[in-house]
Design a protein around this motif. Structure first.
Motif, PDB file in Angstrom:
ATOM      1  N   VAL A 178      -0.810   0.544  -5.884  1.00 41.68           N
ATOM      2  CA  VAL A 178      -0.871  -0.348  -4.533  1.00 41.68           C
ATOM      3  C   VAL A 178       0.419  -0.438  -3.811  1.00 41.68           C
ATOM      4  O   VAL A 178       0.260  -0.078  -2.619  1.00 41.68           O
ATOM      5  N   ARG A 179       1.562  -0.557  -4.356  1.00 41.68           N
ATOM      6  CA  ARG A 179       2.751  -0.625  -3.731  1.00 41.68           C
ATOM      7  C   ARG A 179       3.208   0.564  -3.393  1.00 41.68           C
ATOM      8  O   ARG A 179       3.703   0.491  -2.168  1.00 41.68           O
ATOM      9  N   TYR A 191       1.363   3.048  -2.304  1.00 42.18           N
ATOM     10  CA  TYR A 191       0.766   3.679  -1.068  1.00 42.18           C
ATOM     11  C   TYR A 191       1.114   2.655   0.145  1.00 42.18           C
ATOM     12  O   TYR A 191       1.183   3.108   1.416  1.00 42.18           O
ATOM     13  N   ARG A 192       0.972   1.403  -0.022  1.00 43.23           N
ATOM     14  CA  ARG A 192       1.597   0.488   0.885  1.00 43.23           C
ATOM     15  C   ARG A 192       2.835   0.825   1.671  1.00 43.23           C
ATOM     16  O   ARG A 192       3.063   0.817   2.903  1.00 43.23           O
ATOM     17  N   THR A 193       3.822   1.229   0.699  1.00 46.54           N
ATOM     18  CA  THR A 193       5.116   1.688   1.185  1.00 46.54           C
ATOM     19  C   THR A 193       5.058   2.891   2.011  1.00 46.54           C
ATOM     20  O   THR A 193       5.960   3.004   3.008  1.00 46.54           O
ATOM     21  N   MET A 203       3.744  -0.521   5.408  1.00 49.12           N
ATOM     22  CA  MET A 203       3.199  -1.828   5.505  1.00 49.12           C
ATOM     23  C   MET A 203       4.013  -2.693   4.776  1.00 49.12           C
ATOM     24  O   MET A 203       4.401  -2.572   3.732  1.00 49.12           O
ATOM     25  N   VAL A 240       3.887  -6.675   2.870  1.00 48.66           N
ATOM     26  CA  VAL A 240       2.847  -7.379   2.084  1.00 48.66           C
ATOM     27  C   VAL A 240       1.806  -8.147   2.979  1.00 48.66           C
ATOM     28  O   VAL A 240       0.441  -8.132   2.664  1.00 48.66           O
ATOM     29  N   LEU A 271      -0.740  -5.724   4.823  1.00 47.35           N
ATOM     30  CA  LEU A 271      -1.720  -5.280   3.685  1.00 47.35           C
ATOM     31  C   LEU A 271      -2.660  -6.485   3.747  1.00 47.35           C
ATOM     32  O   LEU A 271      -3.970  -6.166   3.499  1.00 47.35           O
ATOM     33  N   GLU A 290       0.509  -6.492  -7.251  1.00 48.20           N
ATOM     34  CA  GLU A 290       1.506  -5.308  -7.183  1.00 48.20           C
ATOM     35  C   GLU A 290       2.465  -5.412  -8.383  1.00 48.20           C
ATOM     36  O   GLU A 290       3.009  -4.502  -8.709  1.00 48.20           O
ATOM     37  N   LEU A 294      -8.645  -3.142  -0.857  1.00 47.73           N
ATOM     38  CA  LEU A 294      -7.541  -2.361  -0.811  1.00 47.73           C
ATOM     39  C   LEU A 294      -7.610  -0.991  -0.292  1.00 47.73           C
ATOM     40  O   LEU A 294      -6.785  -0.304   0.441  1.00 47.73           O
ATOM     41  N   LEU A 311      -5.946   0.839   2.737  1.00 44.41           N
ATOM     42  CA  LEU A 311      -4.862   2.015   2.634  1.00 44.41           C
ATOM     43  C   LEU A 311      -5.354   3.291   2.891  1.00 44.41           C
ATOM     44  O   LEU A 311      -4.624   4.386   2.649  1.00 44.41           O
TER      45      LEU A 311
END
Length: 207
Positions: free
Chosen positions: A27-28, A30-32, A36, A38, A41, A56, A70, A74
């Protein structure tokens, strides 16, 4: 509790392969990649920043509906969160004296090579050997191959050649070198000699 305070890695090591930690890492990641925060997201997935932070960090196990939220935020499939957990993690356990005997030049001259493990399905290959030299010989085979090699002398004394240099090695000494230069034991000064040899090379020819 005291052990965990003394060793901050104790808890992480024990949980490194847990499903929650693997999902959190993905998750972290794909977010970074999307740039994005926290909070960003959390808004898109309808989750509080605190809950997302727990996910995360692998502190909580997200429900399927949360994972679906999520995945939509994402723009990845739900199964993408499980990839790290499903990756093969190989381990090779070899009982004392049961390494795979390998035929190499010099074997007939009392040089024994036992392979202790081997990486599987990866580009970077690691081959650890236990080498035993038990007999004097007038023939000292030199080896030359791609990659890097590390040797650690467990017992005995040997003069070990690498390229144009000769290293006088005793128990406890080590040598790390490019294996594309000719190398090998040149003078067996105190028998028996036992050394650990770890060879690392790439299947593509680059290290």
């Amino acid at each position: 509790m005291t052990d965990q305070l003394q060793n901050p890695h104790a808890l992480d090591g024990a949980r490194e392969n847990s499903l929650e930690v693997a999902i959190g890492h993905q998750v972290r990641e794909y977010r970074t990649k999307l740039g994005m925060t926290v909070a960003d997201l959390g808004r898109q997935a309808n989750l509080s920043p605190g809950m997302l932070s727990k996910i995360e960090n692998g502190v909580t196990s997200p429900s399927l509906s949360t994972l679906q939220s999520l995945s939509r935020a994402l723009n990845v499939p739900v199964t993408a969160f499980f990839r790290k957990f499903e990756e093969q993690r190989d381990a090779t356990f070899v009982k004392s004296g049961q390494g795979l005997a390998i035929e190499r030049r010099g074997t007939r001259a009392g040089h024994q090579y036992h392979l202790l493990g081997h990486t599987i399905g990866k580009n970077l290959v690691v081959e650890p050997y236990l080498v035993t030299l038990s007999e004097q010989s007038d023939v000292f085979p030199l080896f030359q191959h791609s990659g890097l090699e590390f040797i650690y002398l467990l017992e005995g004394e040997v003069a070990y050649r690498h390229g144009s240099k000769l290293y006088a090695m005793q128990a406890g000494d080590s040598l790390f070198f490019d294996a594309d230069a000719p190398h090998g034991p040149e003078e067996l000064r105190k028998l028996p000699i036992r050394l650990l040899s770890v060879i690392v090379y790439s299947r593509s020819g680059e290290v």
